[in-house]
Design a protein around this motif. Sequence first.
Motif, PDB file in Angstrom:
ATOM      1  N   ILE A  50      -8.970  12.219  11.028  1.00 43.66           N
ATOM      2  CA  ILE A  50      -8.126  11.260  10.305  1.00 43.66           C
ATOM      3  C   ILE A  50      -6.739  11.189  10.927  1.00 43.66           C
ATOM      4  N   SER A  51      -6.254   9.969  11.151  1.00 45.29           N
ATOM      5  CA  SER A  51      -4.940   9.749  11.766  1.00 45.29           C
ATOM      6  C   SER A  51      -3.829   9.713  10.728  1.00 45.29           C
ATOM      7  N   VAL A  52      -4.077   9.025   9.607  1.00 45.88           N
ATOM      8  CA  VAL A  52      -3.084   8.897   8.533  1.00 45.88           C
ATOM      9  C   VAL A  52      -3.818   8.798   7.201  1.00 45.88           C
ATOM     10  N   VAL A  53      -3.222   9.380   6.157  1.00 47.14           N
ATOM     11  CA  VAL A  53      -3.735   9.233   4.794  1.00 47.14           C
ATOM     12  C   VAL A  53      -2.793   8.329   4.018  1.00 47.14           C
ATOM     13  N   LEU A  54      -3.339   7.259   3.430  1.00 45.38           N
ATOM     14  CA  LEU A  54      -2.598   6.422   2.479  1.00 45.38           C
ATOM     15  C   LEU A  54      -3.014   6.877   1.084  1.00 45.38           C
ATOM     16  N   LEU A  55      -2.083   7.449   0.354  1.00 43.06           N
ATOM     17  CA  LEU A  55      -2.408   8.159  -0.887  1.00 43.06           C
ATOM     18  C   LEU A  55      -1.682   7.557  -2.079  1.00 43.06           C
ATOM     19  N   ASP A  56      -2.448   7.097  -3.060  1.00 35.44           N
ATOM     20  CA  ASP A  56      -1.865   6.600  -4.304  1.00 35.44           C
ATOM     21  C   ASP A  56      -1.384   7.782  -5.149  1.00 35.44           C
ATOM     22  N   TRP A  57      -0.328   7.577  -5.903  1.00 36.79           N
ATOM     23  CA  TRP A  57       0.213   8.655  -6.743  1.00 36.79           C
ATOM     24  C   TRP A  57      -0.635   8.844  -7.999  1.00 36.79           C
ATOM     25  N   MET A  58      -0.918   7.747  -8.707  1.00 35.98           N
ATOM     26  CA  MET A  58      -1.629   7.833  -9.979  1.00 35.98           C
ATOM     27  C   MET A  58      -3.121   7.642  -9.734  1.00 35.98           C
ATOM     28  N   LEU A  59      -3.849   8.765  -9.699  1.00 37.79           N
ATOM     29  CA  LEU A  59      -5.279   8.735  -9.417  1.00 37.79           C
ATOM     30  C   LEU A  59      -6.064   9.381 -10.547  1.00 37.79           C
ATOM     31  N   PRO A  60      -7.314   8.948 -10.766  1.00 40.20           N
ATOM     32  CA  PRO A  60      -8.187   9.666 -11.704  1.00 40.20           C
ATOM     33  C   PRO A  60      -8.529  11.048 -11.153  1.00 40.20           C
ATOM     34  N   LYS A  61      -8.795  11.972 -12.048  1.00 38.77           N
ATOM     35  CA  LYS A  61      -9.287  13.328 -11.765  1.00 38.77           C
ATOM     36  C   LYS A  61      -8.213  14.260 -11.200  1.00 38.77           C
ATOM     37  N   LEU A  82       2.643   8.169   0.848  1.00 37.62           N
ATOM     38  CA  LEU A  82       2.378   8.043  -0.584  1.00 37.62           C
ATOM     39  C   LEU A  82       2.681   6.616  -1.027  1.00 37.62           C
ATOM     40  N   MET A  83       1.742   6.017  -1.769  1.00 39.56           N
ATOM     41  CA  MET A  83       1.908   4.657  -2.293  1.00 39.56           C
ATOM     42  C   MET A  83       2.030   4.739  -3.811  1.00 39.56           C
ATOM     43  N   THR A  84       3.080   4.152  -4.368  1.00 40.31           N
ATOM     44  CA  THR A  84       3.260   4.245  -5.813  1.00 40.31           C
ATOM     45  C   THR A  84       4.216   3.189  -6.335  1.00 40.31           C
ATOM     46  N   ALA A  85       4.080   2.892  -7.630  1.00 42.33           N
ATOM     47  CA  ALA A  85       5.021   1.982  -8.284  1.00 42.33           C
ATOM     48  C   ALA A  85       6.288   2.720  -8.702  1.00 42.33           C
ATOM     49  N   LYS A  86       6.288   4.046  -8.644  1.00 38.95           N
ATOM     50  CA  LYS A  86       7.465   4.829  -8.992  1.00 38.95           C
ATOM     51  C   LYS A  86       8.543   4.606  -7.932  1.00 38.95           C
ATOM     52  N   ASP A  97       9.080  16.563  -1.077  1.00 35.88           N
ATOM     53  CA  ASP A  97       9.024  18.021  -1.216  1.00 35.88           C
ATOM     54  C   ASP A  97       7.586  18.529  -1.257  1.00 35.88           C
ATOM     55  N   ALA A  98       6.676  17.707  -1.787  1.00 31.25           N
ATOM     56  CA  ALA A  98       5.273  18.113  -1.873  1.00 31.25           C
ATOM     57  C   ALA A  98       4.556  18.003  -0.534  1.00 31.25           C
ATOM     58  N   GLY A  99       5.214  17.376   0.449  1.00 36.19           N
ATOM     59  CA  GLY A  99       4.617  17.312   1.784  1.00 36.19           C
ATOM     60  C   GLY A  99       4.347  15.922   2.314  1.00 36.19           C
ATOM     61  N   ALA A 100       4.763  14.878   1.584  1.00 37.96           N
ATOM     62  CA  ALA A 100       4.565  13.521   2.087  1.00 37.96           C
ATOM     63  C   ALA A 100       5.450  13.281   3.310  1.00 37.96           C
ATOM     64  N   ASP A 101       4.943  12.543   4.278  1.00 41.06           N
ATOM     65  CA  ASP A 101       5.737  12.182   5.454  1.00 41.06           C
ATOM     66  C   ASP A 101       6.520  10.899   5.221  1.00 41.06           C
ATOM     67  N   ASP A 102       5.993  10.059   4.337  1.00 37.57           N
ATOM     68  CA  ASP A 102       6.637   8.780   4.080  1.00 37.57           C
ATOM     69  C   ASP A 102       6.255   8.333   2.673  1.00 37.57           C
ATOM     70  N   TYR A 103       6.909   7.272   2.215  1.00 35.82           N
ATOM     71  CA  TYR A 103       6.796   6.833   0.829  1.00 35.82           C
ATOM     72  C   TYR A 103       6.993   5.330   0.814  1.00 35.82           C
ATOM     73  N   ILE A 104       6.075   4.598   0.186  1.00 39.52           N
ATOM     74  CA  ILE A 104       6.225   3.148   0.096  1.00 39.52           C
ATOM     75  C   ILE A 104       5.975   2.719  -1.345  1.00 39.52           C
ATOM     76  N   THR A 105       6.859   1.861  -1.853  1.00 42.17           N
ATOM     77  CA  THR A 105       6.814   1.462  -3.253  1.00 42.17           C
ATOM     78  C   THR A 105       5.998   0.185  -3.425  1.00 42.17           C
TER      79      THR A 105
END
Length: 228
Positions: A50-61, A82-86, A97-105
């Motif tokens: 995997i080259s990059v992970v696009l990760l939503d903040w609010m996920l089930p489970k 990290l992708m989020t509406a926050k 701080d949790a380890g994300a390299d980048d953040y997009i709203t």
Amino acid sequence: MTKPIILIIEDEAAIVAYLQTELKFEDYIVLTASDGDMGLSVFEQNATKISVVLLDWMLPKRNGLEVLRRIRKLNGQVPVILMTAKNDVGDKVAALDAGADDYITKPFEIEELLARLRVSIRRQSKDSPRKYQLADLSLDLDTHRVIRAGQIIDLTQREFQLLTYMMQNSGKILNRDDLLDNVWGLDFDGQYNTADVYIRYLRQKIDDHFSPKLIHTVRSVGYVLRTD
């Protein structure tokens, strides 16, 4: 050139479909998961590719931050966006701080996301070795090929992940917990001797018919990959 592989962990089907279409058009290979548990499972199965992970903040489970922390336990180098509406500054700080390299709203323009992906992939290609060499043993993450003394070694996906982790930590003694956590994942609930079994499989393929032996047992401690 190997196509970059993007893992999308997102539970909104419309967003996933949109991103898949756009990313495939840009010549990326796309893997998807719709909840935190599935995302970790897909990541563990493809961690070395995997080259990059696009990760939503609010996920089930499992929420995105929990998934992120577990990904970081498995692979400290793969870029995670990290992708989020926050959009609160405190949320951004928590993500980084949790380890994300980048953040997009959300909502975001696809051009911005594509630019962030390109930056992450460029940085990854500069910072992270894709080939490992120890004595006459070589491992190439891009071609997924292992060669010893000029001979191609056929490994299963799990054997390849185990050897990758050991080559990334060559010279370091790794106990069973290290191997299970970093190769099988923190949620592994199988037999404790699974690591020993796979070490034996690896030895049969990369050591038994070659010299010098590279996989060494450190009694009562674990295993180490080294030339002596």
